[in-house]
Motif scaffolding. Sequence first.
Motif, PDB file in Angstrom:
ATOM      1  N   TRP A 188       0.817  -1.223   0.000  1.00 15.23           N
ATOM      2  CA  TRP A 188       0.000   0.000   0.000  1.00 15.23           C
ATOM      3  C   TRP A 188       0.845   1.265   0.000  1.00 15.23           C
ATOM      4  O   TRP A 188       0.291   2.356  -0.009  1.00 15.23           O
ATOM      5  CB  TRP A 188      -0.931   0.005   1.213  1.00 15.23           C
ATOM      6  N   MET A 193       1.465   1.745  -5.121  1.00 15.86           N
ATOM      7  CA  MET A 193       0.115   2.112  -5.572  1.00 15.86           C
ATOM      8  C   MET A 193       0.161   3.010  -6.804  1.00 15.86           C
ATOM      9  O   MET A 193      -0.718   2.941  -7.670  1.00 15.86           O
ATOM     10  CB  MET A 193      -0.637   2.815  -4.440  1.00 15.86           C
ATOM     11  N   ALA A 243      -8.437  -3.239   1.205  1.00 13.83           N
ATOM     12  CA  ALA A 243      -7.837  -2.032   1.787  1.00 13.83           C
ATOM     13  C   ALA A 243      -8.358  -1.801   3.202  1.00 13.83           C
ATOM     14  O   ALA A 243      -9.564  -1.858   3.454  1.00 13.83           O
ATOM     15  CB  ALA A 243      -8.133  -0.822   0.909  1.00 13.83           C
ATOM     16  N   ALA A 251      -4.722   4.439  -1.980  1.00  9.94           N
ATOM     17  CA  ALA A 251      -5.348   3.768  -3.123  1.00  9.94           C
ATOM     18  C   ALA A 251      -6.164   4.735  -3.981  1.00  9.94           C
ATOM     19  O   ALA A 251      -6.293   4.540  -5.200  1.00  9.94           O
ATOM     20  CB  ALA A 251      -6.233   2.623  -2.637  1.00  9.94           C
TER      21      ALA A 251
END
Length: 817
Positions: A188, A193, A243, A251
């Motif tokens: 993440w 990302m 997530a 994101a």
Amino acid sequence: MYGVCGCCSALRPRYKRLVDNIFPEDPEDGLVKTNMEKLTFYALSAPEKLDRIGAYLSERLIRDVGRHRYGYVCIAMEALDQLLMACHCQSINLFVESFLKMVAKLLESEKPNLQILGTNSFVKFANIEEDTPSYHRSYDFFVSRFSEMCHSSHDDLEIKTKIRMSGIKGLQGVVRKTVNDELQANIWDPQHMDKIVPSLLFNLQHVEEAESRSPSPLQAPEKEKESPAELAERCLRELLGRAAFGNIKNAIKPVLIHLDNHSLWEPKVFAIRCFKIIMYSIQPQHSHLVIQQLLGHLDANSRSAATVRAGIVEVLSEAAVIAATGSVGPTVLEMFNTLLRQLRLSIDYALTGSYDGAVSLGTKIIKEHEERMFQEAVIKTVGSFASTLPTYQRSEVILFIMSKVPRPSLHQAVDTGRTGENRNRLTQIMLLKSLLQVSTGFQCNNMMSALPSNFLDRLLSTALMEDAEIRLFVLEILISFIDRHGNRHKFSTISTLSDISVLKLKVDKCSRQDTVFMKKHSQQLYRHIYLSCKEETNVQKHYEALYGLLALISIELANEEVVVDLIRLVLAVQDVAQVNEENLPVYNRCALYALGAAYLNLISQLTTVPAFCQHIHEVIETRKKEAPYMLPEDVFVERPRLSQNLDGVVIELLFRQSKISEVLGGSGYNSDRLCLPYIPQLTDEDRLSKRRSIGETISLQVEVESRNSPEKEERVPAEEITYETLKKAIVDSVAVEEQERERRRQVVEKFQKAPFEEIAAHCGARASLLQSKLNQIFEITIRPPPSPSGTITAAYGQPQNHSIPVYEMKFPDLCVY
């Protein structure tokens, strides 16, 4: 010696001989399954040899790749896959390192088949749940390489599609392998990302191209399965579904940047699709984080083109509606605050023509129609999101928007732009439009909660504005709040129906809470309706709104007292058209006559008093024959048929207060109240109205003051009350009323036409006289308390006697117990 052992296969280590035996002489024969089973058994029996097996397989594969022996490469990867599926021992990590090294070697190749082969092996590996953790494994190369494959631009469409799909599958495998493993590198992180999310969006963006090139309808389902767009959407949903709370921001940010870089806000179709995928994929409790990201992005683009901002607002509207089904939390007022702030900025941009407030050579010129489009998008978003909120939150939003509406003021500064329009006026109109959107469909059983005092006061004070458009918005907002049974559209046209049952009205009994509301606010509502009827700038829409408001009050909030007051109010409106002290145009006077006829026709049938209905019906029939210009059927049409002479209206064409009082009094209504003409109460709101002159306001104040003036208070002996006295009072009541009306007219005319010096002198004399009387009253009433000794203190300015202390006083014997 070692080199000699390498040349002789019999002297080589056993794991190498087992590995060599799985490769056939002809690579087309495929993997030797029996020998593969022996190798697998050996790896399970001696797990400490697994890392050496992997290293040796890796060595052979690299050599075969260099020699372009791709058949043996495929056999080596197949053997690796089977070993991975079979072995889960403690030493699997070293074998995985060799495996990943071989996959990376295949992905670095320029051959599409090898890239696809390496991706498929990596996906199989990603689906394996490892028993032992890994502390040093890195997937940075794979994220970069798979993202690069997602953007493949190979000349062959079929090969390009396969490479892109392999890249998407590889990213999906990386996510699955790392997202739940705390020991792995954090997938993440922005560095990952920023590669994964744009790669998926890139393939989503080209869905139309893939669909348009489908060879035939029969192959469409197969092609749809192999579509990179569908696979990318599935991967994006899986990514967002995994997530956690702290990862949503990382994101969503790449999505916003991708839409900015590729100018995808203006068509807004793709942007809306993306955020629908996002909102339906994330956990509901995280939806407010997406809303906050969009709000922040809207603020960051406050100086972007209006089309870009409008696209963001449209996306925000769609996302907010979806988020409202979950937990929106504290972002409700934050969202409305941001939208209203952007609305005010857009108004400034449209007026000044630039983002900086001043036009220069390097300034980007703003198109007004684009700003208007953006403003409409904001208003639509406000309404669509508010319609999904629960009642208590919707009430808070209504109060919040009303607090942002600029208050009308007599000294309101005129802040004009290049179009000469008032900035405050545009802000009021846009905010009232937003308020109308929020109030549409608002359902609240308690009007005290729907229209609290602070909100109603501000709304009605706005109704005193000179602007006709603002007044119309206020009337529409009131109608939206009061209409709780969907009767509004049934009064969209003004008419005198002989039977209102065709309207199929939904009528409920007035509740106790509504009765309390009307007792508290009815006179305020009546006053603003009365003043709205007297406006010269009214058009047909205003009268239709006034008729709808009167009708809905009669249906939703009416009891016996309210019905009586509404009838008095409409008769007062009829007097406005008849007397014409306001010098109204002919159309306005005819419209007031027609409005009164339509409403009295409605209320007479709602009260179901036969004599009342008969009187209203008789007057309407008389008007149809002699004065059709006093009925809505001839006034509220595209080409009204009016009369130029309305001064000599005969009494048969008017609804008579005495007659209505007589017929309703016999049915139990308060006839005494019906006999009283309606007079609007004077409040401080008149000072806020730009259409009221200062002289008129002062005249009304002096008129009220003159009734209680000390000059009028003459001491006269009490008159003996006899039969003749009562008879004289009854006979002269009409004459006294006419004299009172004439006196009022003279007072108003005096203060409208007299010079300012004469008015100032008159008011000054009144003020000095009032002050002298107040001094006399204070001198009489305010005195020092009596002394304990029984003596009375002197008046102002005279020496006072000292009182005897209480402890030195002598009390009578009766006070001693």
